[in-house]
Write a protein that holds these residues in place. Structure first.
Motif: not given
Length: 112
Positions: A5-9, A53-61, A88-97
């Protein structure tokens, strides 16, 4: 087999709630697929991005992989050829376009 579901932990936690004696096995297994273990062997220039805000690949990783990314990523002029861009405000797309100009600028720097 289903999809995360996006939260590996949380997936690991659900498994270990019922398999309490498997903690060491799970952590050992996960160490084989942690990007940090591969990053240290890299030698190609690299542009990283992470959404805080990425829950599937947390920024710490992402930061761990970036910080361990190849010591050999240095050009003849002594410049390190790696960069990370934080959204800072994006999820897994990491900035997208919005990351595209960063990609173009990074590539431009490689060919100049």
């Amino acid at each position: 087999m289903g999809f995360n579901d996006g939260n590996s932990f949380e997936e690991w936690n659900r498994y270990l709630r019922t398999q309490r004696d498997m903690v060491d096995v799970v952590l050992d297994t996960l160490s084989y697929v942690d990007g940090v273990n591969f990053a240290k062997h890299a030698s190609a220039p690299a542009l990283f991005s992470t959404g805080l805000e990425d829950a599937s690949c947390p920024p710490s990783m992402a930061f761990a992989a970036f910080n361990h990314y190849g010591d050999r990523v240095v050009d003849a002029g002594g410049r390190v050829r790696k960069k990370i861009v934080v959204y800072p405000f994006n999820e897994h797309e990491g900035g997208g376009e919005h990351h595209w100009p960063e990609q173009v600028e990074f590539l431009r720097g490689l060919i100049q």
